[in-house]
Design a protein around this motif. Structure first.
Motif, short mmCIF file in Angstrom:
data_model
loop_
_atom_site.label_atom_id
_atom_site.label_comp_id
_atom_site.label_asym_id
_atom_site.label_seq_id
_atom_site.Cartn_x
_atom_site.Cartn_y
_atom_site.Cartn_z
N GLN A 125 0.82 -1.20 0.00
CA GLN A 125 0.00 0.00 0.00
C GLN A 125 0.85 1.25 0.00
OE1 GLN A 125 -2.51 -0.78 3.42
NE2 GLN A 125 -4.19 -1.19 2.05
N VAL A 126 2.04 1.16 0.55
CA VAL A 126 2.92 2.31 0.62
C VAL A 126 4.11 2.04 -0.30
CG1 VAL A 126 4.36 3.72 2.15
CG2 VAL A 126 2.23 2.73 3.00
N PRO A 127 4.42 2.98 -1.19
CA PRO A 127 5.56 2.77 -2.09
C PRO A 127 6.87 2.95 -1.32
CG PRO A 127 4.71 4.99 -2.35
CD PRO A 127 3.78 4.28 -1.39
N PRO A 128 7.99 2.64 -1.97
CA PRO A 128 9.27 2.92 -1.33
C PRO A 128 9.35 4.42 -0.99
CG PRO A 128 9.57 1.64 -3.32
CD PRO A 128 8.13 2.04 -3.27
N LEU A 129 10.00 4.71 0.09
CA LEU A 129 10.09 6.09 0.56
C LEU A 129 11.54 6.55 0.58
CD1 LEU A 129 7.70 5.77 3.63
CD2 LEU A 129 7.12 6.67 1.37
N GLU A 130 11.74 7.81 0.27
CA GLU A 130 13.05 8.43 0.42
C GLU A 130 12.99 9.26 1.70
OE1 GLU A 130 14.95 12.23 -1.58
OE2 GLU A 130 14.97 10.51 -2.96
N VAL A 131 13.87 8.96 2.63
CA VAL A 131 13.89 9.67 3.90
C VAL A 131 15.17 10.48 3.97
CG1 VAL A 131 13.86 9.44 6.41
CG2 VAL A 131 12.58 7.82 4.99
N THR A 132 15.00 11.80 4.14
CA THR A 132 16.14 12.71 4.26
C THR A 132 16.18 13.23 5.68
OG1 THR A 132 15.79 13.37 1.97
CG2 THR A 132 17.24 14.77 3.31
N VAL A 133 17.32 13.07 6.31
CA VAL A 133 17.47 13.51 7.70
C VAL A 133 18.51 14.60 7.75
CG1 VAL A 133 18.10 12.80 10.03
CG2 VAL A 133 16.92 11.20 8.52
N THR A 134 18.18 15.67 8.42
CA THR A 134 19.12 16.76 8.62
C THR A 134 19.43 16.84 10.10
OG1 THR A 134 18.09 17.94 6.78
CG2 THR A 134 19.49 19.22 8.26
N VAL A 135 20.71 16.85 10.42
CA VAL A 135 21.13 16.94 11.80
C VAL A 135 21.69 18.34 12.02
CG1 VAL A 135 22.66 16.02 13.58
CG2 VAL A 135 21.67 14.50 11.86
N ALA A 136 21.09 19.04 12.98
CA ALA A 136 21.55 20.40 13.28
C ALA A 136 22.83 20.30 14.11
CB ALA A 136 20.48 21.15 14.04
N SER A 137 23.76 21.13 13.80
CA SER A 137 25.01 21.15 14.54
C SER A 137 24.85 22.08 15.74
CB SER A 137 26.13 21.65 13.62
OG SER A 137 27.31 21.80 14.35
N GLU A 138 24.79 21.49 16.92
CA GLU A 138 24.67 22.25 18.15
C GLU A 138 25.63 21.68 19.17
OE1 GLU A 138 20.83 22.68 19.88
OE2 GLU A 138 19.87 23.05 17.97
N SER A 139 25.94 22.50 20.10
CA SER A 139 26.79 22.04 21.19
C SER A 139 25.93 21.19 22.11
CB SER A 139 27.33 23.27 21.94
OG SER A 139 27.97 22.86 23.11
N VAL A 140 26.39 19.98 22.42
CA VAL A 140 25.66 19.07 23.27
C VAL A 140 26.46 18.84 24.54
CG1 VAL A 140 24.69 16.75 23.48
CG2 VAL A 140 24.67 17.93 21.27
N LYS A 141 25.80 18.97 25.68
CA LYS A 141 26.47 18.69 26.95
C LYS A 141 26.54 17.19 27.12
CE LYS A 141 25.00 22.83 29.34
NZ LYS A 141 24.30 23.36 30.49
N HIS A 142 27.71 16.68 27.42
CA HIS A 142 27.89 15.24 27.55
C HIS A 142 27.56 14.71 28.93
CE1 HIS A 142 29.54 14.87 23.56
NE2 HIS A 142 30.31 15.93 23.80
N ASP A 143 27.32 15.57 29.86
CA ASP A 143 27.05 15.08 31.20
C ASP A 143 25.55 14.96 31.49
OD1 ASP A 143 26.65 17.79 31.13
OD2 ASP A 143 27.35 18.13 33.17
N THR A 144 24.70 15.18 30.50
CA THR A 144 23.27 15.03 30.71
C THR A 144 22.85 13.62 30.31
OG1 THR A 144 22.78 15.88 28.51
CG2 THR A 144 22.73 17.46 30.32
N ARG A 145 21.94 13.07 31.08
CA ARG A 145 21.45 11.71 30.81
C ARG A 145 20.39 11.76 29.72
NH1 ARG A 145 21.42 7.20 34.92
NH2 ARG A 145 23.54 7.38 35.62
N SER A 146 20.35 10.73 28.92
CA SER A 146 19.34 10.61 27.88
C SER A 146 18.61 9.29 28.09
CB SER A 146 20.02 10.62 26.51
OG SER A 146 19.07 10.33 25.51
#
Length: 148
Positions: A125-146
């Motif tokens: 029912q759904v054709p093949p899809l093209e998925v485009t992902v854009t990642v914003a360049s931001e400063s990420v703190k490494h000491d925060t839990r995810s």
């Protein structure tokens, strides 16, 4: 961003019981029925339909049967059935009536003895899809839990 790479096919949402039966049982779809083979099919029909209730109409039964088989082999929607098979509604009604009466499995088994059968085809029912992902360049703190 998500972009379809083909046509999005709209289905009614009602699953075809005949298609599901072919998929569930692994029963292949018979090849087209030639005019020379039709008397054998008619004889088989008389064991299920005593009053020849399907004998009337503007499109002959063999043409409608071949339309139903074409749909199962190609995965086309009923509304996409080529005009040469007559009104798609008639072929659909006939196929469903034969299936409800238990005739469809008997018919298909008999026709498949000839060989040249193919697996049932169901188009996605759904054709093949093209998925485009854009990642914003931001400063990420490494000491925060995810939680990811």
């Amino acid at each position: 961003m998500v972009k379809p790479l083909g046509e999005v096919r709209k289905r009614s949402g009602v699953k075809c019981k005949v298609t599901e039966w072919h998929e569930r049982t692994g029963t292949p779809v018979p090849a087209r029925v030639a005019a020379s083979e039709w008397p054998v099919v008619e004889e088989l029909m008389t064991t299920y339909f005593a009053c020849r209730q399907f004998a009337r109409g503007t499109v002959d039964i063999r043409t409608q049967l071949n339309g139903a088989l074409h749909r199962l082999r190609t995965g086309c929607l009923w509304g996409e059935l080529p005009e040469g098979y007559g009104p798609w509604q008639l072929a659909k009604e006939r196929q469903n009536a034969w299936f409800r009466k238990g005739f469809w499995p008997v018919l298909v088994e008999g026709l498949n003895r000839r060989g040249a059968a193919t697996p049932v085809r169901r188009e996605p029912q759904v054709p093949p899809l093209e998925v485009t992902v854009t990642v914003a360049s931001e400063s990420v703190k490494h000491d925060t839990r995810s939680t990811l």
